[in-house]
Write an enzyme that holds these catalytic residues in place. Structure first.
Site, mmCIF file in Angstrom:
data_model
loop_
_atom_site.group_PDB
_atom_site.id
_atom_site.type_symbol
_atom_site.label_atom_id
_atom_site.label_comp_id
_atom_site.label_asym_id
_atom_site.label_seq_id
_atom_site.Cartn_x
_atom_site.Cartn_y
_atom_site.Cartn_z
ATOM 1 N N GLU A 25 79.150 -18.161 -16.556
ATOM 2 C CA GLU A 25 79.801 -16.903 -16.147
ATOM 3 C C GLU A 25 78.972 -15.686 -16.564
ATOM 4 O O GLU A 25 78.395 -15.655 -17.658
ATOM 5 C CB GLU A 25 81.189 -16.794 -16.797
ATOM 6 C CG GLU A 25 81.917 -15.534 -16.341
ATOM 7 C CD GLU A 25 83.176 -15.234 -17.131
ATOM 8 O OE1 GLU A 25 84.170 -15.944 -16.942
ATOM 9 O OE2 GLU A 25 83.156 -14.282 -17.933
ATOM 10 N N PRO A 28 79.156 -8.028 -14.350
ATOM 11 C CA PRO A 28 78.253 -7.057 -13.720
ATOM 12 C C PRO A 28 77.668 -6.104 -14.775
ATOM 13 O O PRO A 28 78.425 -5.434 -15.477
ATOM 14 C CB PRO A 28 79.169 -6.284 -12.756
ATOM 15 C CG PRO A 28 80.340 -7.182 -12.536
ATOM 16 C CD PRO A 28 80.525 -7.941 -13.813
HETATM 17 C C1 LIG Z 1 88.636 -17.786 -16.982
HETATM 18 C C2 LIG Z 1 89.069 -16.342 -17.044
HETATM 19 C C3 LIG Z 1 88.410 -15.397 -16.266
HETATM 20 C C4 LIG Z 1 88.799 -14.050 -16.300
HETATM 21 N N1 LIG Z 1 88.125 -13.130 -15.529
HETATM 22 C C5 LIG Z 1 88.530 -11.832 -15.500
HETATM 23 C C6 LIG Z 1 87.890 -10.866 -14.633
HETATM 24 O O1 LIG Z 1 86.942 -11.179 -13.914
HETATM 25 N N2 LIG Z 1 88.360 -9.597 -14.635
HETATM 26 C C7 LIG Z 1 89.421 -9.197 -15.426
HETATM 27 O O2 LIG Z 1 89.801 -8.014 -15.373
HETATM 28 N N3 LIG Z 1 90.033 -10.082 -16.253
HETATM 29 C C8 LIG Z 1 89.623 -11.389 -16.303
HETATM 30 N N4 LIG Z 1 90.263 -12.288 -17.123
HETATM 31 C C9 LIG Z 1 91.376 -11.826 -17.976
HETATM 32 C C10 LIG Z 1 92.712 -11.883 -17.215
HETATM 33 O O3 LIG Z 1 92.660 -11.056 -16.089
HETATM 34 C C11 LIG Z 1 93.812 -11.416 -18.156
HETATM 35 O O4 LIG Z 1 94.020 -12.382 -19.168
HETATM 36 C C12 LIG Z 1 95.113 -11.027 -17.494
HETATM 37 O O5 LIG Z 1 95.930 -10.393 -18.485
HETATM 38 C C13 LIG Z 1 95.894 -12.184 -16.914
HETATM 39 O O6 LIG Z 1 95.318 -12.680 -15.790
HETATM 40 P P1 LIG Z 1 95.825 -14.077 -15.172
HETATM 41 O O7 LIG Z 1 95.155 -14.278 -13.889
HETATM 42 O O8 LIG Z 1 95.783 -15.125 -16.185
HETATM 43 O O9 LIG Z 1 97.364 -13.662 -14.931
HETATM 44 P P2 LIG Z 1 98.601 -14.475 -14.462
HETATM 45 O O10 LIG Z 1 98.245 -15.865 -14.110
HETATM 46 O O11 LIG Z 1 99.292 -13.668 -13.446
HETATM 47 O O12 LIG Z 1 99.553 -14.549 -15.724
HETATM 48 C C14 LIG Z 1 99.334 -14.027 -16.997
HETATM 49 C C15 LIG Z 1 100.525 -14.457 -17.846
HETATM 50 O O13 LIG Z 1 101.660 -13.680 -17.460
HETATM 51 C C16 LIG Z 1 102.817 -14.476 -17.380
HETATM 52 N N5 LIG Z 1 103.318 -14.426 -15.975
HETATM 53 C C17 LIG Z 1 102.769 -13.685 -14.991
HETATM 54 N N6 LIG Z 1 103.488 -13.820 -13.856
HETATM 55 C C18 LIG Z 1 104.474 -14.650 -14.110
HETATM 56 C C19 LIG Z 1 105.528 -15.186 -13.329
HETATM 57 N N7 LIG Z 1 105.706 -14.862 -12.047
HETATM 58 N N8 LIG Z 1 106.358 -16.054 -13.919
HETATM 59 C C20 LIG Z 1 106.198 -16.374 -15.178
HETATM 60 N N9 LIG Z 1 105.215 -15.898 -15.983
HETATM 61 C C21 LIG Z 1 104.376 -15.049 -15.459
HETATM 62 C C22 LIG Z 1 102.408 -15.844 -17.857
HETATM 63 O O14 LIG Z 1 102.702 -15.908 -19.228
HETATM 64 C C23 LIG Z 1 100.931 -15.902 -17.655
HETATM 65 O O15 LIG Z 1 100.247 -16.730 -18.540
HETATM 66 C C24 LIG Z 1 89.885 -13.640 -17.134
HETATM 67 C C25 LIG Z 1 90.534 -14.588 -17.933
HETATM 68 C C26 LIG Z 1 90.138 -15.931 -17.898
HETATM 69 C C27 LIG Z 1 90.834 -16.924 -18.781
#
Ligand SMILES: Cc1cc2nc3c(=O)[nH]c(=O)nc-3n(C[C@H](O)[C@H](O)[C@H](O)COP(=O)(O)OP(=O)(O)OC[C@H]3O[C@@H](n4cnc5c(N)ncnc54)[C@H](O)[C@@H]3O)c2cc1C
Length: 311
Positions: A25, A28
């Site tokens: 990974e 930018p």
């Molecule tokens: C591998 C990886 C790559 C990442 N890359 C980036 C990036 O490129 N840019 C960036 O800005 N951030 C990035 N992040 C950070 C990430 O965006 C943050 O951790 C963010 O706060 C949550 O994103 P997510 O996609 O896990 O969110 P989601 O999957 O939407 O959920 C986050 C948490 O919120 C809760 N939740 C959300 N919606 C619901 C629902 N409908 N029902 C129940 N619970 C819910 C759950 O507890 C869940 O674990 C990355 C994180 C990881 C692990």
């Protein structure tokens, strides 16, 4: 000429269980000089390791809207199979569609679908047109692009940092049920692969994989490995991600706080040991996803230690 692009899910399915695989990974770079260094000096070093894919993060709050796709396209021209992160924080539907259309038009087959974090100092809020979480984004991609993209999503072995109630890296029972059920919803909506948040306690990761499997989450899980590179960097990362550090890791990192070279070397040794321990645990994990911080040195040293480095 751009390298042919493949779905990560299909490449993972073809991996041999007795071999070990990697992906890298990048984020930018902030400056043009940093971008040239990453793409012209470092990318060829990473490319030699035949990663299954390389991925580029999406800036907090959509701040790298132009840069991330451009870097993906540039990496394709370096022979890489690419995977683009896309977040829905501060992104209206039209902007998400534009980014996905651009990927499709350029032959990109892989998206890491995320909610995203807000820009520094701001609170997270849903965009006006209502993507509220990564689950919405996964559903949107499947509804509008069918099976064209392989979709990766984030998984949190210690729980999501917004609502972590964990002791020694293990979530309390209620949070664990919630996290696993939400992760399962992302998979049922169409996610093909889980990439995990970084961790420094292998037992926490092993428990997470076992819990996923017990709960019917059967897609590949790629552990996110971050060879720690500096004491300050570790402090920032741990405070942002609320990562659990085992006692021996705290003791070692504190002892090396003023010794930059020693600290880096410890980061390499620790990651090497973690990978060996995960392989030895025989939980079906043979692919390691490196958070490279855009620098080849530590990642290459880990691959050297494991006898995996390709010259
Ligand atoms: C591998 C990886 C790559 C990442 N890359 C980036 C990036 O490129 N840019 C960036 O800005 N951030 C990035 N992040 C950070 C990430 O965006 C943050 O951790 C963010 O706060 C949550 O994103 P997510 O996609 O896990 O969110 P989601 O999957 O939407 O959920 C986050 C948490 O919120 C809760 N939740 C959300 N919606 C619901 C629902 N409908 N029902 C129940 N619970 C819910 C759950 O507890 C869940 O674990 C990355 C994180 C990881 C692990």
């Amino acid at each position: 000429m751009a390298a042919p692009q493949f779905k990560v899910s299909e490449l993972l399915a073809a991996e041999k269980p007795e071999e070990t695989y990697v992906s890298f990974e990048f984020f930018p770079p902030r400056t043009e000089k940093g971008e040239v260094t990453l793409m012209e000096e470092h990318m060829p070093v990473f490319a030699k390791q035949s990663p299954i894919f390389v991925d580029f993060t999406w800036g907090a709050g959509g701040t790298t809207y132009d840069k991330t796709p451009a870097l993906c396209i540039s990496a394709m021209n370096h022979g890489m199979n690419v995977n683009m992160h896309l977040t829905c924080t501060n992104m209206e539907e039209g902007k998400v569609k534009e980014a996905l259309d651009l990927c499709k038009a350029n032959g990109i087959r892989n998206i890491v679908a995320l909610r995203g974090d807000p820009p520094a100092g701001q609170e997270w809020k849903a965009s006006a047109e209502g993507f509220t979480c990564a689950l919405d984004l996964v559903k949107y991609i499947r509804a509008h692009y069918g099976d064209y993209f392989c979709i990766c999503v984030a998984g949190y072995p210690e729980g999501h940092p917004d609502k972590i109630h964990a002791e020694r890296g293990v979530m309390n029972a209620e949070d664990e049920v919630h996290e696993l059920s939400y992760l399962k919803q992302k998979v049922e909506a169409g996610a093909d692969v889980i990439i995990t948040q970084l961790f420094y306690d292998v037992n926490v990761f092993i428990r997470f994989v076992k819990k996923c499997r017990e709960n019917g989450i059967n897609v590949p899980i790629l552990p996110g490995m971050l060879p720690m590179q500096s004491h300050g960097g570790l402090k920032r990362m741990v405070s942002l991600c609320k990562t659990y550090l085992p006692d021996d890791v705290i003791a070692q990192t504190e002892a090396l706080a003023e010794n930059d070279e020693g600290f880096k070397a410890y980061g390499v040794e620790l990651t090497t040991k973690m990978i060996r321990d995960i392989v030895d645990a025989k939980i079906g994990i043979n692919h390691f996803h490196f958070y490279t911080l855009n620098l080849p040195h530590s990642t290459m040293k880990v691959l050297d230690n494991l006898g995996m480095r390709k010259e």
